[in-house]
Design a protein around this motif. Structure first.
Motif, PDB file in Angstrom:
ATOM      1  N   VAL A  62       0.134  -0.888  -0.098  1.00 18.88           N
ATOM      2  CA  VAL A  62       0.321   0.221   0.010  1.00 18.88           C
ATOM      3  C   VAL A  62       0.735   1.709  -0.229  1.00 18.88           C
ATOM      4  O   VAL A  62       1.496   1.881   0.816  1.00 18.88           O
ATOM      5  CB  VAL A  62      -1.133   0.134   1.340  1.00 18.88           C
ATOM      6  N   TYR A  68      -1.144   0.197  -8.805  1.00 16.25           N
ATOM      7  CA  TYR A  68      -2.515  -0.031  -8.653  1.00 16.25           C
ATOM      8  C   TYR A  68      -2.921  -0.679  -9.378  1.00 16.25           C
ATOM      9  O   TYR A  68      -3.353  -1.250 -10.481  1.00 16.25           O
ATOM     10  CB  TYR A  68      -3.613   1.029  -9.021  1.00 16.25           C
ATOM     11  N   ASP A  70      -5.502  -4.085  -8.830  1.00 14.36           N
ATOM     12  CA  ASP A  70      -5.819  -5.382  -7.291  1.00 14.36           C
ATOM     13  C   ASP A  70      -5.753  -6.893  -7.265  1.00 14.36           C
ATOM     14  O   ASP A  70      -6.107  -7.418  -6.431  1.00 14.36           O
ATOM     15  CB  ASP A  70      -7.775  -5.088  -7.225  1.00 14.36           C
ATOM     16  N   TYR A  75      -1.708  -1.338  -4.195  1.00 14.98           N
ATOM     17  CA  TYR A  75      -2.516   0.067  -3.889  1.00 14.98           C
ATOM     18  C   TYR A  75      -1.785   1.608  -3.758  1.00 14.98           C
ATOM     19  O   TYR A  75      -1.478   1.758  -2.587  1.00 14.98           O
ATOM     20  CB  TYR A  75      -3.651  -0.315  -2.565  1.00 14.98           C
ATOM     21  N   SER A  95      -4.485   5.478  -0.137  1.00 21.46           N
ATOM     22  CA  SER A  95      -4.195   3.918  -0.537  1.00 21.46           C
ATOM     23  C   SER A  95      -5.054   3.672   1.332  1.00 21.46           C
ATOM     24  O   SER A  95      -5.799   2.267   0.231  1.00 21.46           O
ATOM     25  CB  SER A  95      -2.905   3.756   0.569  1.00 21.46           C
ATOM     26  N   LEU A  98      -8.089   2.883  -0.886  1.00 19.67           N
ATOM     27  CA  LEU A  98      -8.523   2.097  -1.865  1.00 19.67           C
ATOM     28  C   LEU A  98      -8.849   0.957  -1.172  1.00 19.67           C
ATOM     29  O   LEU A  98      -8.782  -0.062  -1.696  1.00 19.67           O
ATOM     30  CB  LEU A  98      -7.006   1.673  -2.973  1.00 19.67           C
TER      31      LEU A  98
END
Length: 359
Positions: A62, A68, A70, A75, A95, A98
């Motif tokens: 993060v 980015y 998933d 993230y 972050s 997200l």
């Protein structure tokens, strides 16, 4: 069920969460805490580094790494092309946003013990973003709540500084060693990184505890109140012929936000909206009752219709005299601004409401 869904995202091997070292901020401090609220991350270790080789070994990363994705559990939001926002919002995600966007429902389902598909989970998911996470996203991305040029044009100036008491500011303070506080001291005297990681842990707990309190309050007070307010709203025509009086059955119900939302959902016109809300002051038998004017919106101090001006700032027997013989004695007060008043009985406060509505 929420834990089963989340469990599919990872193996139960040792999990490492990666974030950057150096100066830390509220967003990654919260992101790490939120992940650890899920069973699959509860015993995860934390790696704070900018070494890409080390970050590549982490299960989830993060706020660092420039990616980015998933599907890869990456993230970061600092890359030039990143413009993602929470659905139906304009604030760019940090972050924290997200992690919340992808794991928030699972966190809420875990806390409330509801299925992740339950509509109440969705309500809380939206509520917590609006009330808490979005402000963290905005702060980290340098987005002001107000347009500064518009404020300047309007001649609006601050009366005092408040930035130093925000959660991000308090997290910022934790970046500096405090020799006067024994709880925030060098974790190991020969390792500056260990000390920094220790202070990051303090920051993560600060942010996480604040988030958890918001979640708990929303789940145990705000959410149950919605059904109470909705029922009272549906019964408004039986309480007064105008349909503009809301009667709540007990004290301490957080009604304002729900009322505005329910009115909007019902498509109520301005001239038909609720003007006053009455409710018992306490849970105990024989409690006094309150009457409160509904403000124009959540942030406004202007009422849709204040209590009658002659009542404002008047108390007890003097207020009884103003109310007249058709209202039983027992008036307590009306605030000088006309936004709230009280009577010793429910019948008395109902009569006050009828007079105010007729005026």
């Amino acid at each position: 069920m929420a834990t089963e869904v989340a469990a599919k995202r990872m193996k139960m091997d040792t999990v490492q969460i990666g974030t950057h070292n150096g100066h830390f901020h509220a967003d990654e401090a919260l992101a790490v805490y939120m992940l650890r609220m899920l069973p699959q991350y509860s015993s995860a270790s934390l790696v704070r580094t900018r070494d890409s080789a080390l970050l590549d070994t982490c299960h989830t990363v993060v706020d660092v790494g420039g990616t980015y994705d998933d599907t890869k559990r990456r993230y970061d939001h600092h890359q030039r092309e990143f413009t993602n926002t929470f659905p139906e919002h304009k604030t760019k995600l940090s972050s924290a946003g997200l992690v919340y966007m992808h794991y928030g429902k699972a966190i809420i389902a875990q806390h409330t013990k509801l299925p992740i598909e339950h509509p109440d989970v969705e309500l809380l998911f939206q509520k917590l973003y609006d009330d808490f996470i979005e402000a963290i996203d905005a702060n980290d991305n340098g987005i002001s709540k107000y347009n500064s040029s518009k404020l300047e044009e309007a001649g609006i100036q601050e009366n005092f500084k408040s930035g130093g008491i925000t959660l991000p500011a308090l997290v910022g303070d934790l970046n500096h060693e405090d020799p006067l506080n024994p709880d925030i001291t060098r974790a190991t005297t020969d390792s500056p990184q260990a000390e920094e990681d220790y202070r990051f842990g303090q920051a993560s707990s600060l942010m996480g505890n604040a988030f958890l309190r918001k979640l708990h309050g929303a789940a145990t007070a705000w959410l149950p109140a919605r059904s109470v307010v909705k029922t009272s709203f549906e019964q408004r025509q039986t309480q007064h012929e105008s349909g503009q009086l809301l009667v709540l059955p007990r004290a301490g119900i957080p009604w304002k936000e729900h009322l505005y939302n329910i009115e909007q959902e019902a498509g109520i016109s301005e001239e038909k909206k609720i003007l006053y809300v009455i409710y018992p002051e306490k849970e105990e038998q024989g409690s006094k009752w309150r009457i409160q004017a509904v403000s124009k919106d959540m942030a406004s101090f202007v009422n849709r219709k204040s209590l009658p001006e002659p009542w404002c700032g008047v108390r007890d027997s003097e207020l009884d005299a103003l109310l007249g013989s058709d209202v039983e004695d027992g008036a307590v007060f009306v605030h000088a601004s006309g936004f709230i008043g009280g009577h010793k009985t429910e019948a008395g406060v109902r009569a006050m409401a009828s007079k105010a509505l007729a005026g």
